[in-house]
Write an enzyme that holds these catalytic residues in place. Structure first.
Site: not given
Ligand code: PRP
Ligand code: URA
Length: 209
Positions: A200, A203, A104, A108
């Site tokens: 997160d 993370d 994400r 944006t």
């Molecule tokens: C997080 C999570 C989802 C997304 C959710 O991933 O694991 O994929 O955000 O948010 P949304 O519903 O607003 O799209 P992230 O983009 O942080 O990537 P990562 O798993 O690589 O940390």
């Molecule tokens: N992605 C995450 O990992 N946590 C949130 O709360 C939203 C998006």
């Protein structure tokens, strides 16, 4: 119209509370995410089709039931979805695993695709898309669209924590996809993080912050 199932099993509730705590470290967090995924998998596979098969026990013949065809696939949304794969496989070990890489964009909030590798016969399989977090819904809506563009027709989505905004978006954009949700939270903060949520997920699983 999407069917929405919110988990009410005490073990799932207990484990979700554990991973929400800010003091839970990566090792325990990973372990619990995997356990929650296997318990949720049990609930999300309740209506899988069975077929009758004749088998022989040491005592004689009988008609038993088994899943009708090995036709399942698990598709985690990278990275955080990876944390749910082993738990899912512990319940459905014959499933194939595909991967969709999306992150994400922090400015944006739009999902950015960086990887897609799916089983060759994914269009013939019932696919479980897994991601611990459904926030705005941007990532999961995009991942499911990628699967539909490859011809996948039967899709379920599983997440551990969802915001109402993401659920509404999924219902609107993919009304044919059933949702399995561990806990439905209050909403999103100004950075589109789920509150109270768990922070997160990526993370916390991989210890990157
Ligand atoms: C997080 C999570 C989802 C997304 C959710 O991933 O694991 O994929 O955000 O948010 P949304 O519903 O607003 O799209 P992230 O983009 O942080 O990537 P990562 O798993 O690589 O940390
Ligand atoms: N992605 C995450 O990992 N946590 C949130 O709360 C939203 C998006």
């Amino acid at each position: 119209m999407s069917k929405i199932t919110i988990m009410d099993h005490p073990l799932i509730k207990h484990k979700i509370t554990y991973i929400r705590r800010k003091d839970t470290g990566s090792k325990d967090f990973r372990c619990m995410v995997s356990e929650i995924a296997s318990l949720m998998c049990y609930e999300a596979t309740r209506d899988l089709k069975l077929k009758e098969v004749e088998i022989e026990t040491p005592m004689g013949k009988m008609m038993g039931k088994e899943l009708s065809g090995k036709t399942l696939a698990i598709v985690p949304i990278l990275r955080a979805g990876l944390g749910m794969v082993d738990g899912m496989l512990s319940m459905i070990p014959a499933a194939k695993v595909g991967h969709i890489g999306l992150y994400r964009d922090p400015e944006t909030l739009e999902p950015v695709e960086y990887y897609c590798k799916l089983p060759a016969d994914c269009d013939k399989r019932e696919v479980f898309v897994v991601d611990p977090m459904l926030a705005t819904g941007g990532s999961s809506v995009a991942a499911i669209q990628m699967l539909k563009d490859k011809g996948v027709k039967r899709i379920r989505f599983m997440c551990i924590i969802a915001a109402p905004e993401g659920v509404e978006r999924m219902k609107k954009e993919h009304p044919d996809v059933d949702l399995y949700i561990g806990a439905l939270d209050e909403g999103l903060n100004e950075h589109a993080y789920i509150v109270p949520g768990l922070g997160d997920a990526g993370d916390r699983i991989f210890g990157t912050k």
